[in-house]
Design a protein around this motif. Sequence first.
Motif, short mmCIF file in Angstrom:
data_model
loop_
_atom_site.label_atom_id
_atom_site.label_comp_id
_atom_site.label_asym_id
_atom_site.label_seq_id
_atom_site.Cartn_x
_atom_site.Cartn_y
_atom_site.Cartn_z
N GLU A 65 0.86 -1.17 0.00
CA GLU A 65 0.00 0.00 0.00
C GLU A 65 0.90 1.23 0.00
OE1 GLU A 65 -3.11 0.12 2.89
OE2 GLU A 65 -3.45 -2.04 2.76
N PRO A 66 0.70 2.16 -0.92
CA PRO A 66 1.57 3.34 -0.98
C PRO A 66 1.58 4.09 0.35
CG PRO A 66 0.15 3.24 -2.91
CD PRO A 66 -0.33 2.17 -1.95
N PRO A 67 2.73 4.67 0.69
CA PRO A 67 2.81 5.42 1.94
C PRO A 67 1.90 6.64 1.89
CG PRO A 67 4.75 5.81 0.60
CD PRO A 67 3.96 4.73 -0.08
N GLU A 68 1.39 6.99 3.05
CA GLU A 68 0.55 8.18 3.18
C GLU A 68 1.17 9.08 4.24
OE1 GLU A 68 -3.38 6.98 4.17
OE2 GLU A 68 -3.57 5.63 2.47
N ARG A 69 0.85 10.33 4.19
CA ARG A 69 1.37 11.28 5.16
C ARG A 69 1.09 10.85 6.60
NH1 ARG A 69 5.03 15.37 5.77
NH2 ARG A 69 4.28 16.83 7.30
N MET A 70 0.03 10.10 6.81
CA MET A 70 -0.35 9.68 8.15
C MET A 70 0.53 8.54 8.68
SD MET A 70 -2.62 11.83 8.80
CE MET A 70 -3.38 11.24 10.28
N ASN A 71 1.17 7.77 7.79
CA ASN A 71 1.94 6.63 8.28
C ASN A 71 3.41 6.63 7.88
OD1 ASN A 71 1.91 5.85 5.60
ND2 ASN A 71 0.58 4.09 5.89
N TYR A 72 3.85 7.64 7.15
CA TYR A 72 5.25 7.69 6.72
C TYR A 72 5.56 9.11 6.26
CZ TYR A 72 9.48 6.98 3.99
OH TYR A 72 10.75 7.07 3.49
N ASP A 73 6.72 9.62 6.63
CA ASP A 73 7.14 10.90 6.09
C ASP A 73 8.38 10.74 5.22
OD1 ASP A 73 6.53 13.93 6.28
OD2 ASP A 73 8.71 13.75 6.42
N HIS A 74 9.51 10.36 5.80
CA HIS A 74 10.70 10.16 4.97
C HIS A 74 11.78 9.39 5.72
CE1 HIS A 74 11.92 13.79 7.23
NE2 HIS A 74 13.16 13.40 7.01
N VAL A 75 12.74 8.90 4.95
CA VAL A 75 13.97 8.35 5.49
C VAL A 75 15.08 9.29 5.04
CG1 VAL A 75 14.34 6.78 3.52
CG2 VAL A 75 15.45 6.31 5.69
N ALA A 76 15.99 9.64 5.95
CA ALA A 76 17.07 10.57 5.65
C ALA A 76 18.39 9.81 5.50
CB ALA A 76 17.20 11.63 6.74
N VAL A 77 19.09 10.10 4.41
CA VAL A 77 20.38 9.46 4.15
C VAL A 77 21.42 10.57 4.02
CG1 VAL A 77 21.67 8.03 2.53
CG2 VAL A 77 19.23 7.60 2.90
N VAL A 78 22.45 10.52 4.86
CA VAL A 78 23.54 11.49 4.76
C VAL A 78 24.44 11.07 3.62
CG1 VAL A 78 25.54 12.50 5.92
CG2 VAL A 78 23.46 12.05 7.21
N VAL A 79 24.75 12.01 2.73
CA VAL A 79 25.65 11.75 1.61
C VAL A 79 26.84 12.71 1.70
CG1 VAL A 79 23.82 10.85 0.14
CG2 VAL A 79 24.34 13.27 0.06
N GLU A 80 27.90 12.40 1.00
CA GLU A 80 29.13 13.19 1.07
C GLU A 80 29.05 14.52 0.30
OE1 GLU A 80 31.90 12.59 2.85
OE2 GLU A 80 30.96 10.82 3.70
#
Length: 130
Positions: A65-80
């Motif tokens: 099921e596609p993510p919705e604002r109510m159950n997911y916002d984002h994953v953050a990945v640090v890059v160089e």
Amino acid sequence: MRARHVDHVNLRIPADGADDAREFYGEALGFGIEDALYAADEKPFFDVRLSATAVIHLWPTDEFEPPERMNYDHVAVVVEEPVDEIEAELAEAGVEVEKTLDSPLGATGEAGAVYVRDPFGYRVELKARV
């Protein structure tokens, strides 16, 4: 208990989404794809290798099921790379930038970040190193 870092994140994707995931995470973003055990039917997910100590497990499933604002916002990945280089690489790969922020606060401090969506609707923050 003293946490050191996030080891992995589990994300469900559509059953037929493996090729789109490989293209987006592997080709467009340039992360490693580890899918030999998945391809051999030895495990039900494959990995996007972010660093030596972090992966995203992608689980193809018919129940996606596609993510919705109510159950997911984002994953953050640090890059160089700094923000301007991140944006240039994304433009070259044909990846649409959702937004860019100058200095959102993260686990290691404030640094610029670029937000994109993967083919399944997940928002990914590509955060410059502090």
